[in-house]
Scaffold this motif. Sequence first.
Motif, mmCIF file in Angstrom:
data_model
loop_
_atom_site.group_PDB
_atom_site.id
_atom_site.type_symbol
_atom_site.label_atom_id
_atom_site.label_comp_id
_atom_site.label_asym_id
_atom_site.label_seq_id
_atom_site.Cartn_x
_atom_site.Cartn_y
_atom_site.Cartn_z
ATOM 1 N N ASP A 168 17.836 -2.354 -3.572
ATOM 2 C CA ASP A 168 17.412 -2.508 -4.964
ATOM 3 C C ASP A 168 18.085 -3.753 -5.532
ATOM 4 O O ASP A 168 19.033 -3.680 -6.298
ATOM 5 N N TYR A 169 17.573 -4.914 -5.139
ATOM 6 C CA TYR A 169 18.197 -6.182 -5.482
ATOM 7 C C TYR A 169 18.378 -6.389 -6.981
ATOM 8 O O TYR A 169 19.326 -7.033 -7.397
ATOM 9 N N LEU A 170 17.490 -5.844 -7.784
ATOM 10 C CA LEU A 170 17.541 -6.096 -9.227
ATOM 11 C C LEU A 170 18.605 -5.268 -9.947
ATOM 12 O O LEU A 170 18.906 -5.535 -11.108
ATOM 13 N N ASN A 171 19.148 -4.270 -9.289
ATOM 14 C CA ASN A 171 20.149 -3.408 -9.915
ATOM 15 C C ASN A 171 21.441 -3.302 -9.119
ATOM 16 O O ASN A 171 22.366 -2.627 -9.568
ATOM 17 N N ASP A 172 21.501 -3.928 -7.967
ATOM 18 C CA ASP A 172 22.655 -3.783 -7.081
ATOM 19 C C ASP A 172 23.280 -5.152 -6.818
ATOM 20 O O ASP A 172 22.731 -5.963 -6.072
ATOM 21 N N LEU A 173 24.434 -5.408 -7.448
ATOM 22 C CA LEU A 173 25.115 -6.695 -7.268
ATOM 23 C C LEU A 173 25.497 -6.939 -5.817
ATOM 24 O O LEU A 173 25.456 -8.080 -5.345
ATOM 25 N N ASN A 174 25.871 -5.892 -5.096
ATOM 26 C CA ASN A 174 26.235 -6.065 -3.690
ATOM 27 C C ASN A 174 25.031 -6.521 -2.868
ATOM 28 O O ASN A 174 25.158 -7.385 -2.000
ATOM 29 N N ILE A 179 10.254 -7.354 -3.030
ATOM 30 C CA ILE A 179 9.569 -7.725 -1.792
ATOM 31 C C ILE A 179 9.847 -9.185 -1.449
ATOM 32 O O ILE A 179 10.159 -9.515 -0.301
ATOM 33 N N ALA A 180 9.750 -10.068 -2.434
ATOM 34 C CA ALA A 180 9.969 -11.498 -2.182
ATOM 35 C C ALA A 180 11.391 -11.769 -1.695
ATOM 36 O O ALA A 180 11.593 -12.557 -0.767
ATOM 37 N N ILE A 181 12.372 -11.115 -2.301
ATOM 38 C CA ILE A 181 13.766 -11.305 -1.866
ATOM 39 C C ILE A 181 13.945 -10.755 -0.455
ATOM 40 O O ILE A 181 14.558 -11.401 0.398
ATOM 41 N N ALA A 182 13.403 -9.575 -0.201
ATOM 42 C CA ALA A 182 13.526 -8.975 1.128
ATOM 43 C C ALA A 182 12.903 -9.876 2.197
ATOM 44 O O ALA A 182 13.488 -10.094 3.258
ATOM 45 N N GLU A 183 11.723 -10.418 1.907
ATOM 46 C CA GLU A 183 11.074 -11.294 2.879
ATOM 47 C C GLU A 183 11.897 -12.556 3.114
ATOM 48 O O GLU A 183 11.994 -13.037 4.242
ATOM 49 N N ALA A 184 12.518 -13.082 2.061
ATOM 50 C CA ALA A 184 13.373 -14.265 2.205
ATOM 51 C C ALA A 184 14.604 -13.958 3.058
ATOM 52 O O ALA A 184 15.198 -14.868 3.633
ATOM 53 N N CYS A 185 14.962 -12.681 3.135
ATOM 54 C CA CYS A 185 16.122 -12.262 3.930
ATOM 55 C C CYS A 185 15.724 -11.766 5.313
ATOM 56 O O CYS A 185 16.566 -11.248 6.055
ATOM 57 N N GLY A 186 14.445 -11.893 5.667
ATOM 58 C CA GLY A 186 14.016 -11.548 7.020
ATOM 59 C C GLY A 186 13.325 -10.212 7.182
ATOM 60 O O GLY A 186 13.035 -9.810 8.308
ATOM 61 N N TRP A 187 13.031 -9.519 6.094
ATOM 62 C CA TRP A 187 12.315 -8.257 6.195
ATOM 63 C C TRP A 187 10.840 -8.519 6.473
ATOM 64 O O TRP A 187 10.290 -9.531 6.057
ATOM 65 N N SER A 188 10.199 -7.593 7.150
ATOM 66 C CA SER A 188 8.763 -7.699 7.411
ATOM 67 C C SER A 188 8.137 -6.311 7.373
ATOM 68 O O SER A 188 8.837 -5.307 7.265
ATOM 69 N N ASN A 189 6.831 -6.260 7.454
ATOM 70 C CA ASN A 189 6.085 -5.004 7.478
ATOM 71 C C ASN A 189 6.482 -4.102 6.312
ATOM 72 O O ASN A 189 6.758 -2.915 6.480
ATOM 73 N N ILE A 190 6.504 -4.675 5.119
ATOM 74 C CA ILE A 190 6.949 -3.943 3.938
ATOM 75 C C ILE A 190 5.807 -3.097 3.380
ATOM 76 O O ILE A 190 4.687 -3.570 3.238
ATOM 77 N N HIS A 191 6.098 -1.861 3.073
ATOM 78 C CA HIS A 191 5.110 -0.949 2.504
ATOM 79 C C HIS A 191 5.811 0.097 1.652
ATOM 80 O O HIS A 191 7.023 0.263 1.732
ATOM 81 N N LYS A 192 5.046 0.801 0.853
ATOM 82 C CA LYS A 192 5.624 1.880 0.049
ATOM 83 C C LYS A 192 5.805 3.110 0.927
ATOM 84 O O LYS A 192 5.022 3.372 1.819
ATOM 85 N N ALA A 193 6.839 3.860 0.621
ATOM 86 C CA ALA A 193 7.095 5.099 1.339
ATOM 87 C C ALA A 193 6.065 6.142 0.927
ATOM 88 O O ALA A 193 5.301 5.951 -0.014
ATOM 89 N N GLU A 194 6.063 7.248 1.617
ATOM 90 C CA GLU A 194 5.091 8.298 1.361
ATOM 91 C C GLU A 194 5.110 8.781 -0.086
ATOM 92 O O GLU A 194 4.085 9.131 -0.652
ATOM 93 N N ASN A 195 6.284 8.793 -0.712
ATOM 94 C CA ASN A 195 6.369 9.273 -2.091
ATOM 95 C C ASN A 195 5.906 8.222 -3.096
ATOM 96 O O ASN A 195 5.865 8.484 -4.287
ATOM 97 N N GLY A 196 5.547 7.023 -2.622
ATOM 98 C CA GLY A 196 5.002 5.995 -3.482
ATOM 99 C C GLY A 196 6.027 5.206 -4.277
ATOM 100 O O GLY A 196 5.670 4.347 -5.057
ATOM 101 N N THR A 197 7.307 5.491 -4.093
ATOM 102 C CA THR A 197 8.305 4.782 -4.884
ATOM 103 C C THR A 197 9.135 3.818 -4.056
ATOM 104 O O THR A 197 9.220 2.651 -4.378
ATOM 105 N N ALA A 198 9.743 4.290 -3.007
ATOM 106 C CA ALA A 198 10.653 3.448 -2.220
ATOM 107 C C ALA A 198 9.867 2.454 -1.376
ATOM 108 O O ALA A 198 8.821 2.777 -0.833
#
Length: 106
Positions: A44-50, A8-27
């Motif tokens: 998935d910043y912690l597992n995806d080098l790209n 979440i912190a990385i996504a917000e630093a990259c301009g993401w907003s309105n972050i929430h869990k998906a209906e299945n509770g994982t994504a």
Amino acid sequence: MNPIEQRIAIAEACGWSNIHKAENGTALMGWWHGPPRTSLVIPDYLNDLNAMHEAIMAQPQDVRARINFNLAESFRPKKWILDQTVNATAAQRAEAFLKTLNLWKD
């Protein structure tokens, strides 16, 4: 920080907003900056080098340099620091990213 907090912190630093869990509770989902505003799954910043490369490259050049410096410093006092940073995992890069931007919480 747990992995979700880091993503979440990385996504917000990259301009993401309105972050929430998906209906299945994982994504994690959120709005990404830029038209049109579309709901997407946060990378998935912690597992995806790209994904980490994109997050780092989204920062100004001086911040990118500090991230790389902090990543190298995290491998001290090991020999061959350059080799270590080249082979750094996405999670190691994420930690350096968050610490550089003062977003890391213990």
